[in-house]
Write a protein that holds these residues in place. Structure first.
Motif, PDB file in Angstrom:
ATOM      1  N   LEU A 166       0.835  -1.211   0.000  1.00 43.26           N
ATOM      2  CA  LEU A 166       0.000   0.000   0.000  1.00 43.26           C
ATOM      3  C   LEU A 166       0.864   1.252   0.000  1.00 43.26           C
ATOM      4  O   LEU A 166       0.568   2.243  -0.669  1.00 43.26           O
ATOM      5  CB  LEU A 166      -0.935   0.006   1.206  1.00 43.26           C
ATOM      6  CG  LEU A 166      -1.905  -1.169   1.294  1.00 43.26           C
ATOM      7  CD1 LEU A 166      -2.751  -1.084   2.552  1.00 43.26           C
ATOM      8  CD2 LEU A 166      -2.797  -1.212   0.064  1.00 43.26           C
ATOM      9  N   LEU A 167       1.963   1.198   0.763  1.00 41.20           N
ATOM     10  CA  LEU A 167       2.878   2.343   0.785  1.00 41.20           C
ATOM     11  C   LEU A 167       3.508   2.538  -0.592  1.00 41.20           C
ATOM     12  O   LEU A 167       3.791   3.666  -0.992  1.00 41.20           O
ATOM     13  CB  LEU A 167       3.962   2.128   1.835  1.00 41.20           C
ATOM     14  CG  LEU A 167       3.591   2.608   3.233  1.00 41.20           C
ATOM     15  CD1 LEU A 167       4.569   2.088   4.262  1.00 41.20           C
ATOM     16  CD2 LEU A 167       3.553   4.117   3.285  1.00 41.20           C
ATOM     17  N   PHE A 168       3.722   1.429  -1.316  1.00 41.12           N
ATOM     18  CA  PHE A 168       4.294   1.557  -2.653  1.00 41.12           C
ATOM     19  C   PHE A 168       3.325   2.297  -3.574  1.00 41.12           C
ATOM     20  O   PHE A 168       3.732   3.174  -4.341  1.00 41.12           O
ATOM     21  CB  PHE A 168       4.628   0.180  -3.232  1.00 41.12           C
ATOM     22  CG  PHE A 168       5.279   0.249  -4.586  1.00 41.12           C
ATOM     23  CD1 PHE A 168       6.571   0.729  -4.713  1.00 41.12           C
ATOM     24  CD2 PHE A 168       4.587  -0.136  -5.733  1.00 41.12           C
ATOM     25  CE1 PHE A 168       7.174   0.814  -5.963  1.00 41.12           C
ATOM     26  CE2 PHE A 168       5.185  -0.046  -6.980  1.00 41.12           C
ATOM     27  CZ  PHE A 168       6.480   0.425  -7.092  1.00 41.12           C
ATOM     28  N   ILE A 227      13.123   3.444  -5.984  1.00 35.68           N
ATOM     29  CA  ILE A 227      12.178   2.364  -6.291  1.00 35.68           C
ATOM     30  C   ILE A 227      12.899   1.021  -6.275  1.00 35.68           C
ATOM     31  O   ILE A 227      12.333   0.015  -5.847  1.00 35.68           O
ATOM     32  CB  ILE A 227      11.492   2.590  -7.657  1.00 35.68           C
ATOM     33  CG1 ILE A 227      10.805   3.955  -7.656  1.00 35.68           C
ATOM     34  CG2 ILE A 227      10.462   1.506  -7.921  1.00 35.68           C
ATOM     35  CD1 ILE A 227      10.200   4.319  -8.974  1.00 35.68           C
ATOM     36  N   VAL A 228      14.174   1.019  -6.696  1.00 31.40           N
ATOM     37  CA  VAL A 228      14.934  -0.233  -6.667  1.00 31.40           C
ATOM     38  C   VAL A 228      14.968  -0.804  -5.244  1.00 31.40           C
ATOM     39  O   VAL A 228      14.962  -2.015  -5.053  1.00 31.40           O
ATOM     40  CB  VAL A 228      16.360  -0.019  -7.222  1.00 31.40           C
ATOM     41  CG1 VAL A 228      17.183  -1.294  -7.142  1.00 31.40           C
ATOM     42  CG2 VAL A 228      16.289   0.461  -8.664  1.00 31.40           C
ATOM     43  N   LEU A 229      14.967   0.077  -4.241  1.00 32.22           N
ATOM     44  CA  LEU A 229      14.980  -0.379  -2.850  1.00 32.22           C
ATOM     45  C   LEU A 229      13.815  -1.316  -2.539  1.00 32.22           C
ATOM     46  O   LEU A 229      13.910  -2.164  -1.660  1.00 32.22           O
ATOM     47  CB  LEU A 229      14.900   0.810  -1.880  1.00 32.22           C
ATOM     48  CG  LEU A 229      16.100   1.717  -1.721  1.00 32.22           C
ATOM     49  CD1 LEU A 229      15.862   2.657  -0.564  1.00 32.22           C
ATOM     50  CD2 LEU A 229      17.343   0.898  -1.472  1.00 32.22           C
ATOM     51  N   PHE A 230      12.699  -1.131  -3.259  1.00 37.30           N
ATOM     52  CA  PHE A 230      11.531  -1.954  -2.964  1.00 37.30           C
ATOM     53  C   PHE A 230      11.751  -3.426  -3.339  1.00 37.30           C
ATOM     54  O   PHE A 230      11.010  -4.291  -2.911  1.00 37.30           O
ATOM     55  CB  PHE A 230      10.294  -1.409  -3.697  1.00 37.30           C
ATOM     56  CG  PHE A 230       9.652  -0.247  -3.001  1.00 37.30           C
ATOM     57  CD1 PHE A 230       8.695  -0.442  -2.021  1.00 37.30           C
ATOM     58  CD2 PHE A 230      10.018   1.048  -3.314  1.00 37.30           C
ATOM     59  CE1 PHE A 230       8.104   0.619  -1.367  1.00 37.30           C
ATOM     60  CE2 PHE A 230       9.425   2.115  -2.673  1.00 37.30           C
ATOM     61  CZ  PHE A 230       8.476   1.904  -1.694  1.00 37.30           C
ATOM     62  N   TRP A 231      12.730  -3.673  -4.204  1.00 40.39           N
ATOM     63  CA  TRP A 231      13.041  -5.075  -4.549  1.00 40.39           C
ATOM     64  C   TRP A 231      14.538  -5.162  -4.814  1.00 40.39           C
ATOM     65  O   TRP A 231      14.978  -5.266  -5.953  1.00 40.39           O
ATOM     66  CB  TRP A 231      12.240  -5.525  -5.791  1.00 40.39           C
ATOM     67  CG  TRP A 231      12.078  -7.017  -5.818  1.00 40.39           C
ATOM     68  CD1 TRP A 231      13.052  -7.968  -5.825  1.00 40.39           C
ATOM     69  CD2 TRP A 231      10.845  -7.741  -5.837  1.00 40.39           C
ATOM     70  NE1 TRP A 231      12.523  -9.221  -5.828  1.00 40.39           N
ATOM     71  CE2 TRP A 231      11.156  -9.113  -5.832  1.00 40.39           C
ATOM     72  CE3 TRP A 231       9.493  -7.362  -5.833  1.00 40.39           C
ATOM     73  CZ2 TRP A 231      10.182 -10.114  -5.847  1.00 40.39           C
ATOM     74  CZ3 TRP A 231       8.522  -8.362  -5.862  1.00 40.39           C
ATOM     75  CH2 TRP A 231       8.869  -9.723  -5.856  1.00 40.39           C
ATOM     76  N   LEU A 241      11.262  -3.087 -11.932  1.00 43.25           N
ATOM     77  CA  LEU A 241      10.154  -2.438 -11.214  1.00 43.25           C
ATOM     78  C   LEU A 241      10.203  -0.924 -11.390  1.00 43.25           C
ATOM     79  O   LEU A 241       9.196  -0.279 -11.704  1.00 43.25           O
ATOM     80  CB  LEU A 241      10.237  -2.799  -9.722  1.00 43.25           C
ATOM     81  CG  LEU A 241       9.134  -2.251  -8.819  1.00 43.25           C
ATOM     82  CD1 LEU A 241       7.821  -2.963  -9.106  1.00 43.25           C
ATOM     83  CD2 LEU A 241       9.498  -2.433  -7.351  1.00 43.25           C
ATOM     84  N   ALA A 242      11.418  -0.377 -11.245  1.00 38.46           N
ATOM     85  CA  ALA A 242      11.580   1.068 -11.385  1.00 38.46           C
ATOM     86  C   ALA A 242      11.263   1.505 -12.801  1.00 38.46           C
ATOM     87  O   ALA A 242      10.579   2.517 -13.018  1.00 38.46           O
ATOM     88  CB  ALA A 242      12.999   1.463 -10.998  1.00 38.46           C
ATOM     89  N   SER A 243      11.742   0.727 -13.799  1.00 37.63           N
ATOM     90  CA  SER A 243      11.483   1.095 -15.196  1.00 37.63           C
ATOM     91  C   SER A 243       9.996   1.086 -15.470  1.00 37.63           C
ATOM     92  O   SER A 243       9.458   1.998 -16.118  1.00 37.63           O
ATOM     93  CB  SER A 243      12.185   0.116 -16.141  1.00 37.63           C
ATOM     94  OG  SER A 243      13.535  -0.008 -15.774  1.00 37.63           O
ATOM     95  N   LEU A 244       9.314   0.063 -14.966  1.00 40.20           N
ATOM     96  CA  LEU A 244       7.869  -0.017 -15.182  1.00 40.20           C
ATOM     97  C   LEU A 244       7.157   1.162 -14.526  1.00 40.20           C
ATOM     98  O   LEU A 244       6.235   1.743 -15.103  1.00 40.20           O
ATOM     99  CB  LEU A 244       7.321  -1.339 -14.603  1.00 40.20           C
ATOM    100  CG  LEU A 244       7.609  -2.590 -15.424  1.00 40.20           C
ATOM    101  CD1 LEU A 244       7.105  -3.827 -14.695  1.00 40.20           C
ATOM    102  CD2 LEU A 244       6.947  -2.477 -16.803  1.00 40.20           C
TER     103      LEU A 244
END
Lengths: 288, 637
Positions: A166-168, A227-231, A241-244
Motif C-alpha cells: 500500500l505504501l508503494f 524504487i529499486v529499494l523496494f526489490w 520495477l523502477a522502469s515499469l
C-alpha cells in the motif's frame, strides 16, 4: 546491494547520476512523442538542451535567485549521496525536502506573480506528499528489524514490496508529483503540454535554469534508485520495477489533465494517507 | 562551594535586587545603565555557573532561615493573586486563590518539618542548561528592551504603566525563573511558579488598553488554574510521600500517580498546550520584549523544563502515554493553525506552542533518545525564537504592521533586521541545524507509539508550509544597487546581532553541543536503559553529523561567492507579466494592459480557510481537554 562509501564512488555518482537522469527524461519524451504520433527528439536531447543553456548569457531578477539555485542543486546531490550510501532515512528526507524548499524560495524571492503562484503550489504539494514519505520510512523501519538506516532495505532478503504494497502505491503518487506529471503538475509542468506560462521556474533562464535542470536529473536518478529499494535482491527485479513505474508515469501523464492544488492536498491527505497509515498499522500489528 | 553559592544567589536574588532598584524611580541614562548592569551580571553568573560546579554537583543545603521564610512568602504570593482577583473582578481567580490559601494554611498546621533535608537546590546538567538559557537569552532580551521601550514610550497608549515598573517586573522575572529551575523543594517551586504568573500578568497588561487587560486577565486565570493544580499536587505529594522534594516524588514513580498527573497539568497550562493556548496568543498585545521573553526563554519554558524533569518519573506509568498524545496533538493542531494566520506574531506563537508540545511529548516518551530530542529542541528553540520575536518587533516598530503580507521588499527597507530574521527562520528548518535534528530524533523516538507518530508526521509536514510562505515573502525583493542599513536603536541592533551570531554559531556547532552536552545528560538520566537499542540511534545521530556538513557548508559558501561575483547589473531583467512592464522603482508588478493602460498584478500567499482558527479550535479544544481529562481516567487502570 551495498555501495562502498569511497571518494571514487562519490565522484562517479556525482558525474554519472545526472547523465542517467537525463537519459530517463529523454526516454520519457520519446515515449510521449510516439504516443502522440510524433517521432520525438533524440534520447540525449535533455543533455544537449542543458549544455546549450549553460552557454547562454545569465539573466536574472535579483541576486538571491542564484543562491537558491545552488542550494537546490547542492542539497539534491547531498540527498542522493545519503540515499545511495544507505544513511539515515529521515535525515535523507529532510535534506531532500530542503532541496525542494530552496527551489520554492528561489521562485518566491522575485517579484513575479507567475513564479509566486508556482511556488505556492509547490509548497502545497510538499505538504501533501511529505507525510507519505515519512510513513514510508517508518514502514522500512518496521520491516527491517528496527533500523532507520537506508542500508537495511538494500540488504534485506525479503523484498520490501511484499511488506509495503500500500505504501508503494502511495509512493507512486508521490513519484508522479515529483516528476511533475499530470494530474499533479500544478507547480510547473515538465512537458509544455499543460501551461502557457511556466510556473515555478519562469524567472530562471540560461545557466541558472540549467542548474535547476541538472538538479532535476539528479532527482530522477534518486527516485529511480529509491524504487529499486523496494526489490533490492536481486537488484535486476528492482530495476525492472523502477522502469515499469517510470513508464507508468509517462502513461498517466498523457492520460490526464492537471487538477487544482486543493484537490491534490485533499486527495493525498485522505486517499494516499489512509493507504500509508493502513500499511504502517498493519506492520505494527504484525510485529506484535 | 562558596563561589557556587554566591553565583546562585546572584542568579536568583540579583535580578530581584536590581528590579527593586528600578522602583526607586531612576530615569533616563541611569535606568538604562542599571538594566544593562543587571543584564550583564546575570549573563556572567549564568555562564560562570557550569565552571564552578563540574558536571554534577551534590545538593546544596539552604540555611534554615530561608526555609522558614518560604512558609511566609507562600501565603503572601497567594494573597497577591487574591488581591488581583478582586481588582480585576474575576470570580475564578478569587476562588482558586482561596482554595490555594486554604491548602497553604492546612499545610502549615500539619507540617512536620525537617527543613534542611527537604530544602535543597539541584544543580545538575539540565538545570545548568536551563539557567544558561534564562540568564543569557533573558538578559539579552532585557537589554533589547532598553532600546525598544524608549521608542515604545512615544507611541504607547496613555494608559500604559511606567517603564520603571516594566523593567522591575521584567528583570525580577529572570530571578524567579532561575529560582524555579534550581529548587528541588516543591513548595518553593510553586512559589516561583506563581511568581512568574504574577510577572506575566503585569507584563501582558503593561499597555493598559482594553485588549491588554483582557489578555492579562486570561493569562492569570489560566495560569492560576495551573498553579492550583500544582498546589494540590504538592499538598497530596507531601502527605502521601511525606516529602516535598520533587526528586523524591519522581523516584517513587508509579506509587503516587495523582500528584504527578496534577503537576503534568500544571506544566501544560504554563507551556500553553491545547486547550490552554489562548493566554499565550493573547500575550502578543504586550510590547515585543515581553512576547520574546514569554515565548522563548522564560514562562513557557518553565512548563517544558518541569515536564523534562518529571520525565524519569513519568516513564513506565500509564500517564506517559496520555501526556505524549496530548503533546503530539498540540504539535499537529497548532502547526495547522499557524498556516491560517497572516499575523506574523501569531504564526510565531503557534509555532512556539507546537514546539513546546513536541518537548512535552518527548519528555513523556521517556527514552534516552526522546529525552535528548526534548533538550535539543528546548535549547535551539529558545535561541531561534527569541531572535525571531525581536526581529518581528523591530520590523513592526518601523513599518507599523506585523502582517506577513506587508513584509515584501523588506530586504531593501531593513536589510540588517531582515537578514537576521532570515537566519532565524533558516535555523528553524534547515538540515543539519539544531531544530531539525531535534525534530528528527523526536520522530525516531516516537516510532513505537503509532498515534503519537502519525500526529508528529502530519505536524512536521505542516510546519514547512508556514515557514516557507513567510520566508518567501520577506526575501522577495527587486534588484537594488545599494543597500543602506536601517537606523534602529544601538541597543536593539547590538542585541539582534549578538543573538543572530549566536544562532549561526549554535547551528554550526550542533554536533559538539549534542556530543558534549545533550547526549551525556540523556544517558545519565536514563542510565538504566543504557544497554537499550535506542542508544545506537543516539550514536547514529553523532555519526551522521560528521560527514555531510563539509559538503553543505562548502556548497553554500560557493553559491554565495558565485552569486556576488558573477552578477552584473547589466544582466538585470524585469519579471514576465504577460504584457509590457511599466518600469518604475517602486513596483515591478505593473504592466501595460488593454489600450496601454497600466495594470497592477496583485498576489497574496495561501491562507487556507481549511486551517482557520475558529474552524479548528471549535473541535480541537474540547478534544484536547478530553485527552487531558483522561489523565485521571488512566489512574484507575
Amino acid at each position: 546491494m551495498i555501495i562502498p562509501q569511497t571518494p571514487l564512488m562519490v565522484v562517479l555518482l556525482v558525474v554519472l547520476a545526472p547523465l542517467f537522469g537525463a537519459l530517463l527524461c529523454g526516454i520519457d519524451r520519446r515515449i510521449t512523442a510516439r504516443a502522440q504520433g510524433r517521432i520525438g527528439p533524440p534520447i540525449l536531447q535533455a543533455v544537449y538542451d542543458t549544455i546549450k543553456l549553460l552557454r547562454k548569457e545569465p539573466m536574472l531578477l535579483n541576486r538571491v535567485q542564484i543562491v537558491y539555485a545552488y542550494l537546490h542543486l547542492a542539497f539534491m546531490i547531498l540527498a542522493m549521496l545519503l540515499l545511495v550510501f544507505g544513511q539515515d532515512s529521515l535525515m535523507f528526507l529532510f535534506v531532500f525536502a530542503f532541496s525542494t524548499l530552496s527551489l520554492v524560495l528561489g521562485g518566491m524571492c522575485v517579484r513575479s506573480p507567475y513564479s509566486r503562484i508556482g511556488s505556492q503550489r509547490e509548497i502545497m504539494l510538499m505538504v501533501a506528499y511529505e507525510p507519505i514519505l515519512i510513513l514510508l520510512m517508518i514502514g522500512f523501519y518496521l520491516v527491517n528489524g528496527h533500523s532507520f538506516m537506508l542500508s537495511a532495505p538494500m540488504t534485506a532478503a525479503k523484498p520490501m514490496l511484499l511488506s509495503l504494497p500500500l505504501l508503494f502505491i502511495g509512493f507512486l503518487v508521490v513519484l508522479a508529483i515529483k516528476m511533475q506529471k499530470s494530474p499533479f503538475d500544478i507547480a510547473t509542468s515538465h512537458h509544455a503540454h499543460q501551461e502557457i506560462v511556466k510556473g515555478l521556474t519562469i524567472e530562471y533562464s540560461g545557466p541558472y535554469l540549467a542548474i535547476l535542470e541538472i538538479a532535476h536529473f539528479y532527482e530522477m536518478a534518486l527516485l529511480f534508485f529509491f524504487i529499486v529499494l523496494f526489490w533490492s535482491s536481486p537488484a535486476w527485479v528492482g530495476i525492472i520495477l523502477a522502469s515499469l513505474s517510470f513508464f507508468l508515469m509517462t502513461v498517466v501523464d498523457n492520460a490526464f489533465a492537471r487538477l487544482t492544488s486543493m484537490w491534490i492536498f485533499k486527495f493525498m491527505w485522505t486517499g494516499a494517507l489512509i493507504l500509508a497509515v493502513t500499511n504502517v498499522l498493519w506492520l505494527y500489528w504484525a510485529s506484535k | 562551594m562558596q563561589i557556587q553559592e554566591a553565583l546562585i544567589a546572584l542568579l536568583v536574588l540579583g535580578p530581584l535586587v536590581f528590579g527593586l532598584l528600578m522602583l526607586t524611580g531612576v530615569k533616563g541614562v541611569l535606568r538604562n545603565a542599571l538594566v544593562a548592569v543587571a543584564g550583564v551580571t546575570t549573563i556572567a553568573a549564568g555562564v560562570a555557573l557550569p565552571f564552578y560546579s563540574g558536571v554534577i554537583v551534590p545538593d546544596v543545603g539552604l540555611p534554615t532561615l530561608i526555609t522558614t521564610l518560604g512558609n511566609w512568602i507562600e501565603p503572601m504570593v497567594i494573597l497577591t493573586v487574591l488581591a488581583i482577583g478582586f481588582s480585576i473582578r474575576s470570580w475564578p481567580v478569587r476562588i482558586m486563590a482561596l482554595i490555594q490559601l486554604g491548602l497553604c494554611v492546612i499545610g502549615l498546621l500539619m507540617s512536620r518539618h525537617e527543613p534542611l533535608e527537604e530544602t535543597k537546590l539541584v544543580v545538575d546538567s539540565l538545570a545548568m542548561i536551563m539557567v544558561l538559557i534564562v540568564s543569557v537569552i533573558g538578559s539579552l532580551i532585557a537589554l533589547y528592551a532598553i532600546g525598544y521601550m524608549n521608542g515604545h514610550e512615544h507611541h504607547a497608549p496613555a494608559t500604559a504603566a511606567s517603564n520603571n515598573r516594566f523593567f522591575f517586573v521584567l528583570i525580577s522575572f529572570l530571578g524567579l525563573m532561575n529560582g524555579l529551575v534550581l529548587v528541588d523543594n516543591m513548595k518553593w517551586l510553586s512559589i516561583f511558579w506563581e511568581g512568574t504568573t504574577l510577572c506575566s500578568f503585569f507584563l501582558i497588561g503593561h499597555d493598559g488598553t482594553a485588549e491588554a487587560k483582557a489578555s492579562a486577565r486570561r493569562a492569570i486565570t489560566i495560569n492560576v488554574f495551573g498553579g492550583l493544580a500544582m498546589s494540590v499536587g504538592v499538598f497530596l505529594a507531601a502527605h502521601s510521600v511525606g516529602s516535598e522534594s520533587l526528586s523524591v516524588l519522581m523516584s517513587k514513580g508509579p506509587v503516587v500517580l495523582l500528584p504527578i498527573a496534577l503537576l503534568a497539568i500544571a506544566t501544560m497550562t504554563k507551556s500553553a498546550q491545547m486547550p490552554f493556548q489562548s493566554w499565550l496568543l493573547g500575550a502578543m498585545v504586550a510590547p515585543t520584549p515581553v512576547s520574546a521573553l514569554l515565548h522563548s526563554s522564560t514562562m513557557v519554558k518553565a512548563g517544558s523544563y518541569l515536564i523534562l524533569r518529571m520525565s524519569p518519573g513519568l516513564e513506565g506509568t500509564p500517564l506517559a502515554a496520555v501526556v505524549a498524545i496530548a503533546g503530539a496533538f498540540t504539535f499537529a493542531l497548532t502547526s495547522a493553525l499557524a498556516i491560517g494566520q497572516s499575523n506574523g506574531k501569531k504564526v510565531l506563537a503557534y509555532s512556539t506552542i507546537a514546539n513546546l508540545g513536541l518537548i512535552s511529548c518527548c519528555a513523556a516518551i521517556g527514552t534516552p533518545l526522546a529525552y535528548a530530542a526534548g533538550i535539543t529542541i528546548l535549547i535551539f528553540h529558545a535561541i531561534s525564537k527569541a531572535l525571531l520575536f525581536l526581529c518581528v518587533g523591530t520590523i513592526e516598530q518601523s513599518i507599523g504592521s506585523r502582517d506577513i503580507e506587508d513584509m515584501g521588499g523588506l530586504l531593501f527597507k531593513m536589510p540588517l533586521t531582515t537578514n537576521i530574521a532570515i537566519v532565524g527562520m533558516i535555523s528553524m528548518m534547515m538540515p543539519p541545524f539544531g531544530m531539525l535534528i531535534g525534530k528528527w530524533m523526536a520522530i525516531e523516538s516516537a516510532v513505537h507509539f503509532p498515534v503519537v507518530l502519525i500526529l508528529l508526521v502530519l505536524g512536521s509536514a505542516l510546519t514547512i508550509f508556514f515557514w516557507a510562505k513567510w520566508l518567501g515573502r520577506i526575501t522577495t525583493t527587486s534588484y537594488h544597487e545599494k543597500y543602506t542599513i536601517e537606523s534602529i536603536s544601538p541597543w536593539m541592533r547590538t542585541v539582534l546581532a549578538v543573538i543572530g551570531i549566536g544562532v549561526v554559531v549554535a547551528s554550526i556547532c550542533a554536533l559538539p553541543i549534542y556530543e558534549q552536552v545533550i547526549r551525556p545528560v540523556s544517558l545519565l538520566t536514563f542510565s538504566e536503559q543504557a544497554s537499550n537499542i535506542n542508544i545506537s540511534i543516539l550514536d547514529s545521530v553523532s555519526a551522521f553529523l560528521g560527514w555531510p556538513m563539509i559538503i553543505v557548508i562548502g556548497a553554500i559558501i560557493m553559491a554565495l561567492a558565485t552569486g556576488a561575483l558573477l552578477f552584473k547589473p547589466s544582466r538585470l531583467r524585469l519579471p514576465y507579466l504577460c504584457g509590457e512592464n511599466v518600469d518604475s522603482d517602486e513596483t515591478t508588478y505593473t504592466f501595460r494592459s488593454i489600450a496601454d493602460a497600466p495594470s497592477t498584478a496583485m498576489l497574496t500567499s495561501y491562507y487556507l480557510p481549511l486551517f482557520g482558527e475558529s474552524r479548528i479550535t471549535t473541535w480541537a479544544n474540547p478534544l484536547a481537554a478530553l485527552i487531558i481529562l483522561s489523565l485521571f481516567g488512566v489512574l484507575f487502570i
